[in-house]
Design a protein around this motif. Structure first.
Motif, mmCIF file in Angstrom:
data_model
loop_
_atom_site.group_PDB
_atom_site.id
_atom_site.type_symbol
_atom_site.label_atom_id
_atom_site.label_comp_id
_atom_site.label_asym_id
_atom_site.label_seq_id
_atom_site.Cartn_x
_atom_site.Cartn_y
_atom_site.Cartn_z
ATOM 1 N N CYS A 215 0.122 -5.013 6.795
ATOM 2 C CA CYS A 215 1.266 -4.638 5.973
ATOM 3 C C CYS A 215 1.257 -3.140 5.670
ATOM 4 O O CYS A 215 2.280 -2.570 5.326
ATOM 5 N N VAL B 89 9.912 -0.454 0.543
ATOM 6 C CA VAL B 89 8.950 -1.337 -0.116
ATOM 7 C C VAL B 89 8.118 -0.491 -1.079
ATOM 8 O O VAL B 89 7.503 0.492 -0.680
ATOM 9 N N PRO B 90 8.131 -0.844 -2.346
ATOM 10 C CA PRO B 90 7.367 -0.059 -3.330
ATOM 11 C C PRO B 90 5.866 -0.079 -3.010
ATOM 12 O O PRO B 90 5.325 -1.093 -2.567
ATOM 13 N N GLU C 52 3.389 -0.202 -4.949
ATOM 14 C CA GLU C 52 2.610 -1.203 -5.695
ATOM 15 C C GLU C 52 2.634 -2.555 -4.996
ATOM 16 O O GLU C 52 1.681 -3.330 -5.094
ATOM 17 N N LYS C 53 3.700 -2.867 -4.250
ATOM 18 C CA LYS C 53 3.760 -4.117 -3.478
ATOM 19 C C LYS C 53 2.790 -4.056 -2.305
ATOM 20 O O LYS C 53 2.134 -5.040 -1.980
ATOM 21 N N ILE C 54 2.701 -2.899 -1.669
ATOM 22 C CA ILE C 54 1.765 -2.722 -0.557
ATOM 23 C C ILE C 54 0.336 -2.857 -1.072
ATOM 24 O O ILE C 54 -0.505 -3.519 -0.456
ATOM 25 N N GLY D 203 -0.624 -4.549 -3.618
ATOM 26 C CA GLY D 203 -0.826 -5.975 -3.889
ATOM 27 C C GLY D 203 -1.122 -6.752 -2.622
ATOM 28 O O GLY D 203 -1.969 -7.654 -2.616
ATOM 29 N N CYS D 204 -0.447 -6.401 -1.545
ATOM 30 C CA CYS D 204 -0.695 -7.044 -0.249
ATOM 31 C C CYS D 204 -2.129 -6.771 0.217
ATOM 32 O O CYS D 204 -2.832 -7.678 0.642
ATOM 33 N N SER E 14 -4.624 -8.768 -1.758
ATOM 34 C CA SER E 14 -4.698 -10.151 -1.272
ATOM 35 C C SER E 14 -5.523 -10.230 0.004
ATOM 36 O O SER E 14 -6.292 -11.174 0.193
ATOM 37 N N SER F 89 -2.677 6.668 -3.655
ATOM 38 C CA SER F 89 -2.084 5.923 -4.774
ATOM 39 C C SER F 89 -2.445 6.511 -6.133
ATOM 40 O O SER F 89 -1.667 6.421 -7.074
ATOM 41 N N THR G 157 2.928 2.738 -12.639
ATOM 42 C CA THR G 157 2.890 1.358 -12.151
ATOM 43 C C THR G 157 2.122 1.255 -10.839
ATOM 44 O O THR G 157 1.433 0.264 -10.593
ATOM 45 N N SER H 132 -1.515 -0.855 -10.041
ATOM 46 C CA SER H 132 -1.776 -1.661 -8.840
ATOM 47 C C SER H 132 -3.023 -1.166 -8.117
ATOM 48 O O SER H 132 -3.828 -1.966 -7.620
#
Length: 172
Positions: free
Chosen positions: A4, A14-15, A17-19, A21-22, A25, A49, A57, A61
């Motif tokens: 990702c 895609v923000p 913080e979503k990356i 989070g990916c 995971s 980051s 935010t 993350s």
């Protein structure tokens, strides 16, 4: 492992913080060798980051990702102490993580005036510090950390910072 992050097909909208989070995971379920293979990409992602150009935010993350990584590295170190073969690689990774991200975490505490960031950053710093086993003399951000402890208004963040300082002092 971090498809990702590496894919050219990622939507630039895609923000971050979503990356993050990916990636968090992925770290949670990744094989040890995959984590070590992606160490440079992971360190680059964390340093970017935590840079001043991103919102708080994103930094939250990043702190969550660092804590997850520390958790995985801690479990690897525990296994390594029982005779597993990855101890040297893991110790090296822990040291690199500490020396790279700790000054950035302290910088976030000093520049962002949001209590939630102070708490999360201080807790994250404690996680990294607890793994690293470095001496005060090796810590380039000692004065800044002591200063942040002195001026911290949030009691929870202050207690995490005090624990970090205690770890360093106990290793001297």
């Amino acid at each position: 492992m971090f498809s990702c992050v590496e894919s050219d097909n990622v939507d630039p909208a895609v923000p971050l913080e979503k990356i993050l989070g990916c990636v968090m995971s992925c770290i949670h379920v990744a094989h040890l060798n995959d984590i070590f293979e992606q160490k440079k990409n992971l360190m680059d992602l964390l340093l970017i980051s935590l840079s001043p150009g991103f919102q708080w935010t994103v930094k939250l993350s990043a702190f969550s990702l660092i804590k997850e990584l520390c958790s995985r590295l801690q479990s690897i170190l525990v296994e390594a102490s029982k005779g597993a073969s990855q101890h040297d690689s893991t110790t090296s990774f822990v040291q690199e993580l500490f020396y790279s991200v700790s000054p950035k975490i302290v910088e976030c505490i000093s520049t962002i005036k949001i209590a939630q960031v102070h708490i999360s950053a201080s807790e994250c710093l404690l996680e990294v510090t607890g793994l690293a086993s470095v001496r005060w003399t090796d810590v380039g951000f000692k004065e800044e950390l002591l200063h942040q402890y002195e001026v911290e208004k949030n009691e929870e963040a202050k207690s995490y910072l005090k624990k970090c300082i205690d770890i360093f002092e106990n290793l001297e």
